[in-house]
Scaffold this active site. Structure first.
Site, mmCIF file in Angstrom:
data_model
loop_
_atom_site.group_PDB
_atom_site.id
_atom_site.type_symbol
_atom_site.label_atom_id
_atom_site.label_comp_id
_atom_site.label_asym_id
_atom_site.label_seq_id
_atom_site.Cartn_x
_atom_site.Cartn_y
_atom_site.Cartn_z
ATOM 1 N N HIS A 301 0.974 -1.647 0.347
ATOM 2 C CA HIS A 301 0.132 -0.067 -0.024
ATOM 3 C C HIS A 301 1.115 1.545 0.053
ATOM 4 C CE1 HIS A 301 -3.335 2.436 0.347
ATOM 5 N NE2 HIS A 301 -3.817 1.892 1.655
ATOM 6 N N HIS A 340 -2.247 -2.968 -9.392
ATOM 7 C CA HIS A 340 -3.919 -1.914 -8.854
ATOM 8 C C HIS A 340 -4.383 -3.150 -8.765
ATOM 9 C CE1 HIS A 340 -5.586 0.594 -6.814
ATOM 10 N NE2 HIS A 340 -4.593 1.483 -6.792
ATOM 11 N N ASP A 396 2.743 5.372 -6.778
ATOM 12 C CA ASP A 396 3.931 5.292 -6.776
ATOM 13 C C ASP A 396 5.019 4.528 -7.287
ATOM 14 O OD1 ASP A 396 2.677 5.097 -3.505
ATOM 15 O OD2 ASP A 396 1.719 3.382 -3.974
HETATM 16 N N1 CMC Z 1 4.546 -6.479 -9.675
HETATM 17 C C1 CMC Z 1 4.677 -8.675 -10.681
HETATM 18 N N2 CMC Z 1 3.609 -8.987 -10.711
HETATM 19 C C2 CMC Z 1 2.701 -8.748 -10.530
HETATM 20 C C3 CMC Z 1 2.694 -7.392 -9.764
HETATM 21 C C4 CMC Z 1 4.040 -6.908 -9.725
HETATM 22 N N3 CMC Z 1 4.144 -5.520 -8.815
HETATM 23 N N4 CMC Z 1 1.392 -7.084 -9.607
HETATM 24 C C5 CMC Z 1 0.023 -8.286 -9.616
HETATM 25 N N5 CMC Z 1 1.052 -9.536 -9.956
HETATM 26 C C6 CMC Z 1 0.377 -10.387 -11.105
HETATM 27 C C7 CMC Z 1 -0.108 -11.339 -9.554
HETATM 28 O O1 CMC Z 1 1.390 -12.107 -9.382
HETATM 29 C C8 CMC Z 1 -0.713 -11.782 -10.235
HETATM 30 O O2 CMC Z 1 -0.400 -12.931 -11.207
HETATM 31 P P1 CMC Z 1 -1.156 -14.915 -11.481
HETATM 32 O O3 CMC Z 1 -2.348 -13.995 -11.621
HETATM 33 O O4 CMC Z 1 0.373 -15.202 -12.498
HETATM 34 O O5 CMC Z 1 -1.150 -14.883 -10.282
HETATM 35 C C9 CMC Z 1 -1.236 -11.260 -11.157
HETATM 36 O O6 CMC Z 1 -1.356 -9.988 -11.535
HETATM 37 C C10 CMC Z 1 -3.391 -10.865 -9.869
HETATM 38 O O7 CMC Z 1 -2.501 -9.519 -8.917
HETATM 39 P P2 CMC Z 1 -2.606 -10.342 -7.594
HETATM 40 O O8 CMC Z 1 -2.086 -9.581 -6.976
HETATM 41 O O9 CMC Z 1 -4.179 -11.114 -7.681
HETATM 42 O O10 CMC Z 1 -3.243 -8.360 -7.227
HETATM 43 P P3 CMC Z 1 -4.301 -8.033 -6.484
HETATM 44 O O11 CMC Z 1 -5.116 -7.088 -6.797
HETATM 45 O O12 CMC Z 1 -4.218 -8.796 -5.150
HETATM 46 O O13 CMC Z 1 -2.800 -6.865 -5.666
HETATM 47 C C11 CMC Z 1 -1.556 -5.166 -5.372
HETATM 48 C C12 CMC Z 1 -2.713 -5.273 -6.153
HETATM 49 C C13 CMC Z 1 -1.441 -2.941 -6.141
HETATM 50 C C14 CMC Z 1 -1.417 -4.817 -4.314
HETATM 51 C C15 CMC Z 1 -0.552 -5.976 -6.274
HETATM 52 O O14 CMC Z 1 -0.438 -5.388 -7.763
HETATM 53 C C16 CMC Z 1 1.597 -5.127 -5.932
HETATM 54 O O15 CMC Z 1 1.821 -5.792 -5.464
HETATM 55 N N6 CMC Z 1 2.126 -4.294 -6.609
HETATM 56 C C17 CMC Z 1 3.116 -4.161 -5.839
HETATM 57 C C18 CMC Z 1 2.830 -3.051 -4.979
HETATM 58 C C19 CMC Z 1 2.210 -1.498 -4.953
HETATM 59 O O16 CMC Z 1 2.882 -1.618 -5.951
HETATM 60 N N7 CMC Z 1 1.450 -1.128 -4.333
HETATM 61 C C20 CMC Z 1 0.732 0.120 -4.458
HETATM 62 C C21 CMC Z 1 -0.258 0.261 -4.665
HETATM 63 S S1 CMC Z 1 -1.190 1.990 -5.277
HETATM 64 C C22 CMC Z 1 -1.210 3.022 -4.209
HETATM 65 C C23 CMC Z 1 -1.740 2.358 -2.964
HETATM 66 O O17 CMC Z 1 -3.106 2.657 -3.037
HETATM 67 O O18 CMC Z 1 -1.325 1.921 -2.085
#
Ligand code: CMC
Length: 495
Positions: A301, A340, A396
């Site tokens: 986050h 996201h 971010d």
């Molecule tokens: N790098 C590599 N792979 C990713 C990433 C990433 N940053 N984000 C998602 N994926 C992949 C994930 O492994 C999954 O792949 P598969 O379907 O093959 O297993 C797919 O994309 C879907 O991702 P998810 O984890 O189910 O998505 P989520 O909605 O649960 O998580 C997130 C969203 C923001 C936590 C995630 O994208 C992430 O960890 N991003 C990096 C951390 C980040 O930048 N966070 C800031 C968010 S924006 C500011 C805020 O509001 O805080």
């Protein structure tokens, strides 16, 4: 509410409804749809007899439960504050597009909009601004609180604790002491009590953050200045030493204001949900904001801006980008600042941040990590792995580069996210306190998959259970040096 209709599809079911047939019983239910949502409690009426041999903990005869790990499709509140269309990359505060607000409004004006629902007149804004700014001064005792942290304490630990500490000053703001209806009555006195805490929390957020900053720099604390803007005052409180007429750089003051504005709210993200969950017990707003701060701190986050820069430093230079991308695809690394939960095309805030970065770099010079960031961005945007998963840069990815160019330490980045987000948390908290029908404590259900009822076993009759996740881990004991181990002494060591 769901109600059984008949065993065949009801022809008379209203169009704005959902017809569900429970194949376990053959019963059909009609559930009303309002605002394209159905009530989860409707499923509670869908009962079935327990199958022979079925676990009693399933509680099948008490109705169906709705399972949603991570709240992927559960609406927990009706809100009029922020709207996001993740597929179209749209973000609006109270109906106003974020791009227009970033261009024309200010953080405090937008705070008024988010909390009270409309853009203020000149007079209304002046009143709100002066209330916020006059509430920025901290009790002198707070200095001792900040000095009590270890020299290397993370500023988010300090800020989180500081919000909870702040609540201890205001017994008149605590429903545990003043009565649980303190904030929910909606009358003039109750609203005034609520708004006073709002002015205080927004006003003091910058002061507490600046104190966390100064304690790490080994500086004495300063009193918030008068006559400066919200972000100008924040910069002053961090940076002023003993110079005369210290005025922050206007480009940096404006850039920080734009960054604050676009971080002010983002509907029900993890931290806002935490504030509401915590607030739903009717605890005081200081404790609820402290909980939100803790939630925001995580690297998924608000800690992502810090994680992005640590990632870019570890990549080192553009030529190492392809190897990093491959490591992400092998799931050995995370591409911080990408992806996201809601945005599936682009995060509209990331374009505003890019533009702000250009303004800031004009006065600070470019950050040396910018080229690596651009190479990483371009490589990821072309790569099938990221395209297929709809992963684009979020706010971010770029904001950390601005904060670095402005000279903030890495671990201060999440603080620069938390301070403006106090506004959004308070807008949602206020809305929940005043919502129709009163506040309902947030108490989700679980699907219990643990052991069924079993009787206590005396120690001599137990079978040993072993396994990495089933027994306490062995840990190294800090503070016990080799010298201590080699020493001989009588009695027990205190460690
Ligand atoms: N790098 C590599 N792979 C990713 C990433 C990433 N940053 N984000 C998602 N994926 C992949 C994930 O492994 C999954 O792949 P598969 O379907 O093959 O297993 C797919 O994309 C879907 O991702 P998810 O984890 O189910 O998505 P989520 O909605 O649960 O998580 C997130 C969203 C923001 C936590 C995630 O994208 C992430 O960890 N991003 C990096 C951390 C980040 O930048 N966070 C800031 C968010 S924006 C500011 C805020 O509001 O805080």
């Amino acid at each position: 509410m769901g109600r059984p209709t008949s065993s065949s599809l009801p022809e008379s079911a209203p169009q704005e409804s959902l017809t569900i047939r429970d194949n376990r019983t053959g019963k059909t239910y009609t559930v009303p749809i309002a605002d394209n949502a159905i009530s989860a409690t409707a499923f509670k009426t869908m009962t079935a007899p327990r199958k022979p041999g079925e676990r009693e903990e399933n509680e099948t005869e008490k109705g169906l439960r709705v399972q949603d790990k991570g709240f992927l499709n559960t609406a927990v509140i009706r809100s009029g504050i922020t709207y996001i269309d993740g597929d179209a990359g749209v973000l609006r505060y109270r109906g106003y597009p974020i791009e227009q607000l970033a261009l024309k409004s200010s953080h405090l004006e937008t705070a008024y909009l988010l909390i009270y629902g409309s853009l203020p007149t000149n007079e209304q804004f002046k009143f709100f601004e002066s209330e916020v700014m006059r509430h920025s001064v901290m009790h002198a005792d707070a200095e001792g609180f900040f000095r009590s942290f270890r020299y290397d304490a993370h500023p988010m630990s300090m800020l989180t604790s500081a919000f909870a500490m702040l609540g201890s000053y205001y017994s008149e703001a605590n429903p545990s002491l003043q009565g649980q209806r303190l904030y929910t009555q909606g009358n003039a006195a109750s609203l005034a009590t609520m708004d006073r805490q709002i002015y205080r929390l927004i006003g003091k957020a910058t002061t507490l953050a600046a104190m966390a900053y100064r304690v790490r720099q080994g500086r004495n604390f300063v009193t918030p200045p008068t006559g400066l803007s919200y972000t100008g005052s924040f910069l002053y409180q961090m940076d002023h030493l003993s110079e005369e007429n210290y005025t922050p750089n206007p480009v940096l003051e404006k850039a920080l204001d734009v960054l604050f504005l676009i971080h002010a709210d983002h509907e029900l993200n993890a931290s806002c949900t935490t504030v509401l969950q915590t607030g739903s017990s009717l605890v005081d707003p200081y404790s609820a904001i402290a909980a939100g701060c803790a939630s925001l701190y995580g690297p998924l986050h608000g800690g992502a801006n810090e994680a992005v820069i640590r990632m870019l430093i570890s990549i080192g230079s553009p030529q190492n980008v392809p190897a990093f991308i491959e490591a992400v695809k092998r799931r050995e690394k995370t591409l911080s600042g990408f992806g996201h939960r809601v945005y599936k095309t682009s995060d509209p805030r990331s374009f505003i941040v890019r533009k702000t970065a250009d303004e800031v770099f004009k006065v600070t010079g470019k950050d040396e990590l910018l080229e690596t960031a651009m190479a990483l961005h371009d490589a990821a945007m072309k790569d099938e792995y990221f395209i297929k998963r709809k992963l684009a840069p979020n706010v971010d990815f770029w904001s950390g580069l601005i904060y670095r160019a402005m000279g903030f330490p890495l671990d201060f980045f999440p603080v620069l996210f938390a301070v403006p987000r106090v506004v959004g948390w308070l807008a949602h908290w206020r809305q929940m306190m005043l919502q129709e029908g009163g506040v309902k404590i947030w108490r989700p259900r679980q699907v219990y998959v643990g052991a069924g009822k079993r009787d206590y076993v005396p120690v001599e009759e137990r079978e040993k259970v072993e396994g990495a996740k089933q027994t306490p881990s062995k840990v190294e004991h800090g503070g016990i040096t080799k010298r201590t181990m080699l020493a001989t002494f009588k009695g027990k060591s205190k460690l």
